[in-house]
Design an enzyme around this catalytic site. Structure first.
Site, PDB file in Angstrom:
ATOM      1  N   MET A   1      -4.705  11.830  -1.817  1.00 47.79           N
ATOM      2  CA  MET A   1      -5.361  12.474  -2.961  1.00 47.79           C
ATOM      3  C   MET A   1      -6.747  12.963  -2.538  1.00 47.79           C
ATOM      4  SD  MET A   1      -4.011  10.520  -6.321  1.00 47.79           S
ATOM      5  CE  MET A   1      -4.960   9.024  -6.176  1.00 47.79           C
TER       6      MET A   1
ATOM      7  N   HIS B   1     -10.755   8.841   4.289  1.00 48.56           N
ATOM      8  CA  HIS B   1     -11.552   7.789   4.938  1.00 48.56           C
ATOM      9  C   HIS B   1     -10.818   7.355   6.201  1.00 48.56           C
ATOM     10  CE1 HIS B   1      -8.560   5.168   3.217  1.00 48.56           C
ATOM     11  NE2 HIS B   1      -8.872   5.552   2.004  1.00 48.56           N
TER      12      HIS B   1
ATOM     13  N   HIS C   1      -7.038   6.799   6.040  1.00 50.42           N
ATOM     14  CA  HIS C   1      -6.222   8.019   6.110  1.00 50.42           C
ATOM     15  C   HIS C   1      -6.174   8.532   7.550  1.00 50.42           C
ATOM     16  CE1 HIS C   1      -7.617   8.562   1.741  1.00 50.42           C
ATOM     17  NE2 HIS C   1      -6.315   8.418   1.668  1.00 50.42           N
TER      18      HIS C   1
ATOM     19  N   GLN D   1      -0.726  10.127 -12.262  1.00 51.23           N
ATOM     20  CA  GLN D   1      -0.733   8.703 -11.910  1.00 51.23           C
ATOM     21  C   GLN D   1      -2.006   7.997 -12.375  1.00 51.23           C
ATOM     22  OE1 GLN D   1      -0.402   9.754  -7.549  1.00 51.23           O
ATOM     23  NE2 GLN D   1      -1.588   7.881  -7.311  1.00 51.23           N
TER      24      GLN D   1
ATOM     25  N   GLY E   1      -0.436   3.472   3.698  1.00 51.33           N
ATOM     26  CA  GLY E   1      -1.250   2.304   4.041  1.00 51.33           C
ATOM     27  C   GLY E   1      -0.843   1.086   3.235  1.00 51.33           C
TER      28      GLY E   1
ATOM     29  N   ASP F   1      -2.146  -0.394  -0.374  1.00 52.94           N
ATOM     30  CA  ASP F   1      -1.375  -0.125  -1.598  1.00 52.94           C
ATOM     31  C   ASP F   1       0.023  -0.704  -1.417  1.00 52.94           C
ATOM     32  OD1 ASP F   1      -3.313   1.596  -3.110  1.00 52.94           O
ATOM     33  OD2 ASP F   1      -3.195   2.726  -1.260  1.00 52.94           O
TER      34      ASP F   1
ATOM     35  N   SER G   1     -11.045   5.471  -0.989  1.00 52.86           N
ATOM     36  CA  SER G   1     -11.868   6.599  -1.451  1.00 52.86           C
ATOM     37  C   SER G   1     -12.850   6.118  -2.510  1.00 52.86           C
ATOM     38  CB  SER G   1     -10.974   7.689  -2.042  1.00 52.86           C
ATOM     39  OG  SER G   1      -9.985   8.039  -1.100  1.00 52.86           O
TER      40      SER G   1
HETATM   41  O1  PAF Z   1      -1.947   6.578  -2.254  1.00 52.72           O
HETATM   42  C1  PAF Z   1      -2.262   7.689  -2.722  1.00 52.72           C
HETATM   43  O2  PAF Z   1      -3.288   8.278  -2.369  1.00 52.72           O
HETATM   44  C2  PAF Z   1      -1.377   8.334  -3.770  1.00 52.72           C
HETATM   45  O3  PAF Z   1      -0.802   7.381  -4.592  1.00 52.72           O
HETATM   46  C3  PAF Z   1      -0.306   9.265  -3.170  1.00 52.72           C
HETATM   47  C4  PAF Z   1       0.696   8.508  -2.339  1.00 52.72           C
HETATM   48  C5  PAF Z   1      -0.961  10.353  -2.344  1.00 52.72           C
HETATM   49  C6  PAF Z   1       0.471   9.962  -4.305  1.00 52.72           C
HETATM   50  O4  PAF Z   1      -0.372  10.738  -5.100  1.00 52.72           O
END
Ligand code: PAF
Length: 285
Positions: free
Chosen positions: A30, A34, A37, A61, A147, A150, A186
């Site tokens: 999104m 950082h 990512h 979301q 990652g 999550d 983030s």
């Molecule tokens: O983990 C995230 O940044 C979001 O949940 C994702 C997987 C990009 C879906 O929007």
């Protein structure tokens, strides 16, 4: 590095590459990239010919509009970081491109989405699973990288991929941490230095819990005591605790014993910033 905003142009480019026999790795984000990512991008770049990074702040979301509005946005920095980490393609669609007028289909993974973050953020995982499925259908990658910070998200994505017979391999990568132990997120950019110092206790306290669990044979009472102790200590360090959960690392169902494969997961607020972290207990415990 190529940048695409439309699904048609991206698909055409990726199809051409597939015809040439190139493999495709995918890192969905999104934005506001950082080091976590960057590690996913680097791993993908190492394992695939092409690495696609999507940058799309997915409104569906966020259960609360304010959280969406406050979510950090840093597109210029994102491009530089993505390139340095090894991304070859950026997909940065508009909201209209992703959710055209009349869009209505959603994806639900009900059991795995029920506990933990799912209980506290209604609709979050439906929005997440729907966008991830759409992105996997658009990119059709050989591998997609997520990652483990999550953790629940990874479990849900893996289940969805199994249930819907997608061909992408889902690769869960270890949580990347700042020097203090704070999991990269983030949202960390919204913490003051003092709040960051407080936030660094999350991982220290999780580790202490795991060490205590791994040194002793953990019965129901001892597990409850560790749970309560962790909750109390997070609060003592100035955090508003949303949840502390001790669950099975596969089913995410509550466990009243701590043993190998048990997940200890927390969600806290520091001021208005919500942070999550977890540790999976390994070994014999
Ligand atoms: O983990 C995230 O940044 C979001 O949940 C994702 C997987 C990009 C879906 O929007």
């Amino acid at each position: 590095m190529k940048v695409f905003e439309t699904i048609t142009a991206l698909r055409q480019y990726l199809n051409e590459n597939r015809t040439l026999g190139h493999t495709i790795g995918f890192v969905p984000t999104m934005g506001c990239l950082h080091q976590g990512h960057c590690a996913l991008i680097s791993q993908s770049a190492h394992e695939n010919d092409i690495t696609v990074l999507s940058i799309f702040l997915n409104p569906t979301q966020f259960s609360c509009r304010e959280d969406f509005d406050r979510y950090p946005r840093c597109q210029a920095d994102d491009m530089n970081l993505a390139k340095k980490a090894g991304a070859t393609v950026i997909f940065a669609p508009t909201e209209k491109e992703v959710y055209p007028h009349g869009f209505q289909t959603v994806v639900d993974v009900p059991e795995l989405a029920k506990p933990m973050c799912g209980e506290k953020r209604p609709g979050h995982f439906t929005g997440m699973a729907t966008i991830v499925l759409k992105l996997l259908n658009i990119v059709s990658p050989n591998r997609a990288y997520f990652g483990q910070k999550d953790y629940q998200q990874v479990c849900i994505v893996k289940q969805m991929v199994r249930d819907l017979n997608l061909e992408t391999e889902i690769i869960a990568c270890p949580t990347v941490r700042e020097e203090s132990g704070l999991a990269c997120s983030s949202r960390n950019t919204r913490l003051t230095p003092e709040e960051k110092e407080r936030a660094s206790w999350i991982y220290r306290l999780l580790q202490e819990t795991v060490e205590a669990a791994e040194c002793n044979s953990i019965s129901t009472e001892a597990a409850t005591a560790l749970h309560d102790q962790l909750k109390g200590e997070l609060a003592d360090h100035g955090m508003q605790v949303e949840y502390v959960e001790i669950v099975d690392g596969v089913t995410l169902q509550p466990r009243n014993q701590i043993e190998g494969g048990t997940l200890v997961a927390v969600a806290v607020f520091i001021g208005e910033v919500r942070l999550i972290d977890n540790v999976l207990i390994s070994g014999k415990a």
